[in-house]
Scaffold this active site. Sequence first.
Site, mmCIF file in Angstrom:
data_model
loop_
_atom_site.group_PDB
_atom_site.id
_atom_site.type_symbol
_atom_site.label_atom_id
_atom_site.label_comp_id
_atom_site.label_asym_id
_atom_site.label_seq_id
_atom_site.Cartn_x
_atom_site.Cartn_y
_atom_site.Cartn_z
ATOM 1 N N SER A 118 0.849 -1.179 0.000
ATOM 2 C CA SER A 118 0.000 0.000 0.000
ATOM 3 C C SER A 118 0.889 1.234 0.000
ATOM 4 C CB SER A 118 -0.907 0.007 1.234
ATOM 5 O OG SER A 118 -1.712 1.168 1.258
ATOM 6 N N HIS A 122 2.259 12.203 -0.696
ATOM 7 C CA HIS A 122 1.847 13.604 -0.651
ATOM 8 C C HIS A 122 3.090 14.450 -0.934
ATOM 9 C CE1 HIS A 122 -2.089 12.553 0.952
ATOM 10 N NE2 HIS A 122 -1.482 11.761 1.825
ATOM 11 N N HIS A 132 -1.940 7.314 -5.049
ATOM 12 C CA HIS A 132 -2.196 6.127 -4.232
ATOM 13 C C HIS A 132 -2.068 4.900 -5.114
ATOM 14 C CE1 HIS A 132 -5.396 3.027 -3.680
ATOM 15 N NE2 HIS A 132 -4.798 2.884 -2.514
ATOM 16 N N ASN A 134 -2.192 0.370 -4.484
ATOM 17 C CA ASN A 134 -2.064 -0.831 -3.672
ATOM 18 C C ASN A 134 -2.438 -2.039 -4.509
ATOM 19 O OD1 ASN A 134 -4.822 -2.144 -2.749
ATOM 20 N ND2 ASN A 134 -5.153 0.074 -2.725
ATOM 21 N N THR A 135 -1.809 -3.156 -4.187
ATOM 22 C CA THR A 135 -2.224 -4.451 -4.730
ATOM 23 C C THR A 135 -2.133 -5.468 -3.601
ATOM 24 O OG1 THR A 135 0.021 -4.952 -5.538
ATOM 25 C CG2 THR A 135 -1.521 -3.971 -7.109
ATOM 26 N N ARG A 136 -2.979 -6.494 -3.661
ATOM 27 C CA ARG A 136 -3.038 -7.429 -2.549
ATOM 28 C C ARG A 136 -3.625 -8.762 -3.010
ATOM 29 N NH1 ARG A 136 -6.683 -3.535 -2.311
ATOM 30 N NH2 ARG A 136 -8.885 -4.098 -2.433
ATOM 31 N N HIS A 166 -3.535 7.519 -17.020
ATOM 32 C CA HIS A 166 -4.528 6.541 -17.460
ATOM 33 C C HIS A 166 -3.983 5.667 -18.589
ATOM 34 C CE1 HIS A 166 -8.287 7.284 -15.234
ATOM 35 N NE2 HIS A 166 -7.786 8.494 -15.047
ATOM 36 N N HIS A 196 -20.534 12.649 0.356
ATOM 37 C CA HIS A 196 -20.968 13.842 1.081
ATOM 38 C C HIS A 196 -20.430 15.134 0.467
ATOM 39 C CE1 HIS A 196 -17.116 12.880 3.189
ATOM 40 N NE2 HIS A 196 -17.004 14.189 3.269
ATOM 41 N N GLY A 279 -7.104 -5.432 13.671
ATOM 42 C CA GLY A 279 -6.059 -5.281 14.658
ATOM 43 C C GLY A 279 -4.665 -5.031 14.122
#
Length: 296
Positions: A118, A122, A132, A134-136, A166, A196, A279
């Site tokens: 991850s 900034h 940003h 991430n791969t998992r 892109h 929001h 956790g």
Amino acid sequence: MTDMMDDQKTRASAWFRDLRDQIVAAFEDLEDTQETGPFAQAPAGRFEVTPTTRTSDDGSDAGGGLMSVMRGGRVFEKVGVNVSTVYGTLGEPAQKAMAARGVPGIETDPRFWASGISLVAHMQNPHTPAVHMNTRMFWTPNTWWFGGGADLNPCIEYPEDTAHFHAEMETGCAPHGPDYYARYKAWADEYFYIPHRKRARGVGGIFYDDHNTGDWEADFAFTQDVGRAFLPAFLPITEKRRDTPWDATDKDTQLIHRGLYAEYNLVYDRGTKFGLATGHDANAVLMSLPPLAKWV
């Protein structure tokens, strides 16, 4: 079958660590080669590496990883590149969330294993976009899947930078299916949206989850190509924008945009919710938050 899957887990975990090493080296090279601008005379930034651990409810070892964070560099104001491999038993809230997503058997056998990388960056210069990636890989006794993606988050948008990012994401997707890029771009547009605020947090990229075609090798290859696409997508933009002059108004624009990023990660981000609920080290989970932000 168990031995085969154990080998696949090992390979996936090793790949995420190797990708981490490549990115850390590339980012430190950017720091070394920054010779102009207001931070050029500062020491070149370096990553501070901290082991992370996860402990199960009964106190037993449940995996961990490495948190690598650079703060106050010449190019990067704050960047984190984390890798982890964790395992154990999902708690009831996580089980219910997985069951709602259609994960088979998770309510009766909540064992899991997950590994991934991850990254959130900034930048010092407001003309250089935040990013940003991430791969998992995620495993349960009854299934496995891959997820991840990358998205660009400029506070001052340059359409040519968006197009470049892109295009590289599309290049990573292209060998794996004619619809992969279009499908996962659309998913990113939906996922990285802030309801929001009624707006996206950036200019998008790709996002995918629960990716299991039934062919582990093919799906792992796709996830590797997504990871490989990141540096070609991001480095040229950074190299082009890092010397652009900026003023206090530009910095103010950046800080306000970072507020959007913080809101999204704290309220909606699936990875943040999962990490805190299971956790994992809270500092590692919240590494994505910007060092400074502003709200109007």
